[in-house]
Design a protein around this motif. Structure first.
Motif, PDB file in Angstrom:
ATOM      1  N   ASN C  31     -10.512   1.973   1.529  1.00 38.39           N
ATOM      2  CA  ASN C  31     -10.948   2.528   2.803  1.00 38.39           C
ATOM      3  C   ASN C  31      -9.929   2.298   3.911  1.00 38.39           C
ATOM      4  N   GLN C  32      -8.769   1.727   3.547  1.00 41.48           N
ATOM      5  CA  GLN C  32      -7.713   1.549   4.544  1.00 41.48           C
ATOM      6  C   GLN C  32      -6.757   2.738   4.448  1.00 41.48           C
ATOM      7  N   PRO C  33      -6.085   3.063   5.553  1.00 40.80           N
ATOM      8  CA  PRO C  33      -5.123   4.159   5.474  1.00 40.80           C
ATOM      9  C   PRO C  33      -3.962   3.839   4.516  1.00 40.80           C
ATOM     10  N   TYR C  34      -3.521   2.574   4.486  1.00 40.66           N
ATOM     11  CA  TYR C  34      -2.462   2.222   3.551  1.00 40.66           C
ATOM     12  C   TYR C  34      -3.007   1.207   2.557  1.00 40.66           C
ATOM     13  N   GLY C  35      -4.018   1.612   1.838  1.00 40.56           N
ATOM     14  CA  GLY C  35      -4.723   0.694   0.941  1.00 40.56           C
ATOM     15  C   GLY C  35      -4.081   0.594  -0.429  1.00 40.56           C
ATOM     16  N   PRO C  36      -4.865   0.094  -1.386  1.00 38.13           N
ATOM     17  CA  PRO C  36      -4.351  -0.164  -2.730  1.00 38.13           C
ATOM     18  C   PRO C  36      -3.827   1.080  -3.441  1.00 38.13           C
ATOM     19  N   SER C  37      -4.318   2.267  -3.075  1.00 40.09           N
ATOM     20  CA  SER C  37      -3.886   3.445  -3.813  1.00 40.09           C
ATOM     21  C   SER C  37      -2.709   4.156  -3.141  1.00 40.09           C
ATOM     22  N   PHE C  38      -2.283   3.653  -1.976  1.00 38.98           N
ATOM     23  CA  PHE C  38      -1.211   4.340  -1.244  1.00 38.98           C
ATOM     24  C   PHE C  38       0.090   4.379  -2.047  1.00 38.98           C
ATOM     25  N   PHE C  39       0.561   3.212  -2.479  1.00 36.44           N
ATOM     26  CA  PHE C  39       1.831   3.189  -3.200  1.00 36.44           C
ATOM     27  C   PHE C  39       1.759   3.860  -4.574  1.00 36.44           C
ATOM     28  N   PRO C  40       0.698   3.627  -5.366  1.00 37.59           N
ATOM     29  CA  PRO C  40       0.631   4.356  -6.639  1.00 37.59           C
ATOM     30  C   PRO C  40       0.736   5.867  -6.440  1.00 37.59           C
ATOM     31  N   LYS C  41       0.022   6.399  -5.436  1.00 38.12           N
ATOM     32  CA  LYS C  41       0.079   7.841  -5.198  1.00 38.12           C
ATOM     33  C   LYS C  41       1.475   8.275  -4.792  1.00 38.12           C
TER      34      LYS C  41
END
Lengths: 503, 326, 149
Positions: C31-41
């Motif tokens: 739910n954060q703008p630069y959360g756990p899925s930011f870098f994988p994406k």
């Protein structure tokens, strides 16, 4: 003050300390050269033996192991292409090619000399300007680490070989692999597939053992022993003094890089070696640049002096602030505390004599390193006389042994094997392995610090350019990246023209 | 063809050898002759850390006390679950025990499905140490007390940050549970990789505050950092002027990072008692005390029963907080 | 076969893998703008772009290219067998511990690499694992899953 200095030096010169130091360096060389046995394990093994021993004697042994193991990792890389640490993987850039040319002895001698010089220079920095340097370490917050990580990524171009695009692909694969496991900021699981073994991510050591060593064994299997015969005849080529002379500035620069990176906690000797290699390459003219990757002794001088220089650098924040920069220094911190010494600002005033004893011990360790290392450089190339048909299976055994013993984990053995096949496959696709490893080391630095910065600034990107150090590093990185792209375009245009000219 | 023959013959030999060894092993487990062979202490952490150090110090004493070899085996990874699972699945005969801590036993199994529950799959032998946490700010900060820090956080929501050892670790769990009890106090959590990184970020003024094991911040108190409060029940000998959270009127769900020995469920009670008594003796030994003190590890012995109760209670409380963090 | 086939294969394979990986990133809640899925994406998107560039580049080079490569069936078979042997070694290592699995592996692997003298073959295969086992467990205190437990 001066009596403390003299007392300290004398502590490190008592016979017990000298012997402990010598044995430590020897044990360190054994641990470092066997993939999977690390400096950390060697030191952890010795710590219980240091209970109740005079602190300087204890530290003579422990620092000996540290210095010896950091140095020796590259020996097996150079001779048989089997690295056990990320720093040793940097030695793969030139080492095995030198061995193939029959210059194993020359490469090992350079490794030894460069390591000893790097170690001694960083020692000097530690002794003379430790407190000032320590403050540099503190100015590094998350944005600065992020900038440093980005700068590291620019090295990918330098270790990519022929194709920048494939180097980039390798880097992206490595970056992705490092993302597997629990997310460092929120603890969310990523690509773990409900497997507890993957929670802490993929350990770099078993991965790199597989990537480089197993893929090498498979490659050798293709051309069974052709190269070997050519090599056997001339392993005796030694290093000439001119090799050293032309590298004096290179070693000095690489040692400075190593010391600096050692001081910044949480970066590590792997990064230092790659940065030093890349800086050497960038400083070379177009003609010399072509020599890289084909057995260039200058490259060895750079990577080895840098990775040994990390030792002195890493002791700066440890002794002055009590902050360990990596796992090894964290273990050393434990050892210091067991001795009743609390590293930190007060240690220099309360235990000045012991500090100077430790400094002296570190110098002695590097001298023993030089002596033992020069001996090893003469003896070790004889390993190459073992027929490849026996040597290659033996290397596989060491890979299994090494990947298992790093954390007593059978899962790591599987990881090692999977990465072995991956490495072989990538080589077949012409995708270089060095950028993959480099990205794997840098990815956590980049990701966590980017996201920490975002938390600190409430998602405001200006945090990276309003802080002087990070701004400068980012601008330099962008400049370098721009130049790399520019050169790549130029190369492409030239190629296009030559192809058009032909047809 | 010859090659295949060779392989199949070898395989046969291997299978035979494996069978013969497993058939010959087998030992009594009633505990009367315990210990009669090597005891393995597993630690769910990497070699060289504070868990390893404690295990080695205790192992050295046990070796003399019980007159058997005592090995320390490090099985790191999986946020501690690899080591825990290894011991859970080994024989409950007292020869395989684990020196575990708050994280692997009450945090990891509550945040991930790792295949064990500390209360159901382990017998508690004894707690050996508990290192309290302290909350500190940079010495140059205008904040002089915990109340001032909380006020500042109230007035500037989200811009006040605190660092810890890592996401989901005990320091984080305890602090966020504490902050959740307060009205309108929002502090941004910045997780680091290990306590050292968090301390250096605080020393460099990159974070507002930091929650660390006290041994990590004591050397800097009055020399770069200012410790505002500690999580222990009573004031610390080394920090007589620093108040506890309890004194300031706050209740916490944990008092510090504890370490304790556990054995797989079903280990005979006599063996647990033998080990508990030997460990108690170790913690009363002068050399052991000195080594723990030097290493900055406060000894806090709890016997099997008390330790069991504590683990049960903390396990429930920590599970609640971890669910709320998700 | 033209050498470009390799790059074409690599590009296509990577693109497919990155796409599959991207699908999995949607499972990472954030739910954060630069959360756990930011870098994988981010990384997987870059990987997809890079593999498309690789494929496109290769197609452009296709006509002009004269380099060819040939698969040597013998080499392929040897690699295939050795891969099997490595997997077998690791599995045997899990079951029987270090010594026995290593003896078997060394016998087989040295044979594949071309050692034919029986004394050498058996000598190395038996002595090396036992020696290593003793050094690791006794001198270095590093426990290995072994025969003598």
């Amino acid at each position: 003050m001066s009596t403390e200095v003299i007392e300290g030096i004398l502590y490190a010169l008592v016979p017990a300390a000298i012997i402990a130091n010598l044995l430590g360096v020897a044990l360190g060389i054994v641990f470092g050269s066997l993939p999977g046995l690390t400096a950390t394990m060697g030191i952890a093994l010795l710590i219980p033996l240091t209970f109740g021993i005079d602190p300087v004697v204890a530290f003579s042994a422990l620092l000996g192991v540290y210095v010896g193991a950091v140095y020796a990792g590259s020996l097996t890389s150079i001779l048989v292409g089997t690295p056990g640490t990320a720093a040793a993987a940097a030695a793969l850039l030139e080492g095995p090619a030198l061995t193939k040319k029959g210059e194993a002895k020359k490469a090992l001698t350079m490794t030894t000399v460069a390591s000893a010089v790097g170690g001694l220079l960083s020692c000097l920095a530690l002794i003379l300007i430790a407190p000032q340097l320590a403050n540099v370490a503190l100015t590094f917050g998350p944005p600065e680490y992020f900038a440093l990580g980005l700068f590291g990524i620019s090295i990918v171009a330098g270790v990519s070989g022929d194709s920048l695009l494939k180097g980039l692909i390798a880097g992206l694969i490595g970056f992705f692999i490092a993302l597997i496991g629990m997310d460092p900021i929120t603890g969310t699981n990523r690509f773990t597939f409900e497997n507890a073994n993957l929670l802490n991510g993929i350990d770099v050591v078993p991965a790199l053992i597989g990537l480089f060593a197993i893929s090498e064994v498979l490659t050798r299997l293709e051309g069974k022993s052709e190269q070997m015969k050519a090599r056997l005849a001339e392993t005796s080529i030694g290093m000439k003094f001119t090799d050293l002379k032309k590298n004096w500035f290179n070693i000095l620069r690489s040692s400075a890089i190593g010391t600096f990176i050692g001081i910044i906690p949480a970066t590590g000797s792997g990064v230092a070696s790659f940065v030093a290699y890349n800086e050497l390459k960038r400083a070379s003219n177009e003609e010399d640049k072509k020599k890289f990757g084909k057995g260039n002794i200058d490259g060895i001088a750079a990577t080895e002096s840098a990775n040994s220089a990390v030792t002195g650098g890493a002791l700066v924040p440890l002794l002055t602030l009590g902050i360990p920069g990596d796992v090894i220094t964290a273990v050393l911190l434990g050892a210091l505390m067991i001795q009743g010494l609390t590293p930190g600002p007060t240690l220099f005033t309360t235990n000045g004599d012991i500090i100077y004893g430790i400094f002296t011990a570190l110098i002695i360790s590097n001298i023993f390193l030089l002596i033992l290392g020069l001996g090893a450089a003469k003896v070790l190339p004889k390993i190459l006389q073992i027929p490849e048909s026996i040597l290659m299976p033996t290397i596989v055994v060491f890979c299994i042994l090494g990947s298992y013993s790093i954390s007593n984990s059978t899962f790591d053995v599987l990881i090692m094997l999977v990465f072995g096949f991956l490495g072989y496959l990538l080589l077949k696709f012409g995708i270089p392995l060095a950028p993959l490893l480099l990205a794997m080391i840098l990815a956590p630095i980049i990701e966590t610090n980017f996201r920490r910065s975002m938390l600190l600034s409430q998602n405001d990107f200006s945090i990276f350019i309003t802080r002087p150090i990070s701004a400068v590093v980012i601008i330099v990185t962008l400049f370098i990246l721009g130049r790399i792209l520019w050169n790549e375009m130029k190369k492409k245009n030239l190629k296009q023209q030559s192809i058009e000219g032909e047809s | 063809m010859r090659f295949l023959k060779l392989v199949s013959t070898l395989l046969l030999i291997v299978v035979l050898a494996a069978c013969s060894t497993s058939a010959s092993s087998g030992s009594t487990t009633n505990g009367s002759d315990y210990p009669s062979r090597t005891i393995n202490i597993t630690i769910p952490y990497a070699a060289g850390g504070s868990g390893d150090l404690q295990a080695r110090i205790i192992a050295e004493f046990l070796q003399k006390e019980l007159k058997q070899t005592v090995n320390v085996i490090s099985k790191p990874g999986g946020a501690g679950s690899i080591g825990m699972n290894a011991v859970k699945s080994s024989k409950a005969d007292g020869y395989n025990i684990i020196l575990t801590a708050v994280g692997p036993s009450t945090l990891t199994p509550n945040s991930n499905d790792v295949g064990y529950t500390v209360t159901e799959d382990f017998e508690q032998i004894a707690q050996i140490s508990e290192a309290p946490y302290g909350i500190a700010v940079n010495e140059s900060s205008t904040v002089k007390s915990l109340d001032e820090l909380l006020d500042q956080a109230k007035n500037n929501p989200k811009s006040v940050t605190y660092g810890t050892t890592g996401a989901g670790l005990h320091q984080h769990v305890v602090t966020s549970a504490f902050l959740a009890t307060l009205d309108g106090v929002e502090m941004e959590h910045i997780p680091f990789e290990g306590g050292a990184e968090a301390v250096s970020a605080l020393l460099g003024n990159h974070t507002t505050a930091s929650v660390n094991t006290v041994s990590e911040i004591i050397p800097h108190n009055g020399n770069g950092l200012r410790i505002l409060a500690v999580t222990s029940e009573e004031r610390l000998e080394d920090l007589p002027e620093v108040p506890t959270f309890g004194e300031l009127g706050f209740e916490l769900i944990g008092n510090g990072a504890w370490f304790g020995f556990m054995a797989p469920k079903g280990t005979p009670e006599e063996i647990i008692t033998t080990l508990d008594e030997a460990i108690k003796k170790a913690l009363e030994d002068e050399d052991v005390i000195a080594q723990f003190k030097n290493a900055g590890l406060p000894i806090r012995y709890l016997n099997s029963q008390d330790f069991k109760t504590k683990v049960e209670q903390e396990n429930v409380k920590n599970a609640e907080v971890i669910q709320s963090l998700k | 076969m033209k050498k470009e086939v390799i790059d074409l294969g690599a590009g296509t394979l990577l693109f497919s893998l990155a796409t599959i990986g991207f699908f999995f990133t949607s499972q990472i809640d954030s739910n954060q703008p630069y959360g756990p899925s930011f870098f994988p994406k981010l990384i997987l998107t870059l990987l997809m772009i890079a593999s498309i560039i690789l494929v496109v580049n290769t197609i452009f080079k296709w006509k002009a290219s004269k380099d060819t490569f040939q698969l040597d069936k013998n080499i392929l078979l040897t690699i295939f067998i050795f891969t099997g042997v490595l997997i077998g070694y690791v599995l045997l290592f899990f079951v029987t511990g270090f010594i026995i699995s290593t003896i078997v592996f060394l016998l087989v692997a040295q044979f594949i690499f071309g050692v034919r003298k029986p004394v050498l073959l058996i000598g190395v295969s038996v002595i090396l694992p036992i020696l290593l086992y003793l050094i690791f467990t006794k001198a270095f205190n590093i426990p290995l899953p072994g025969f003598f437990e």
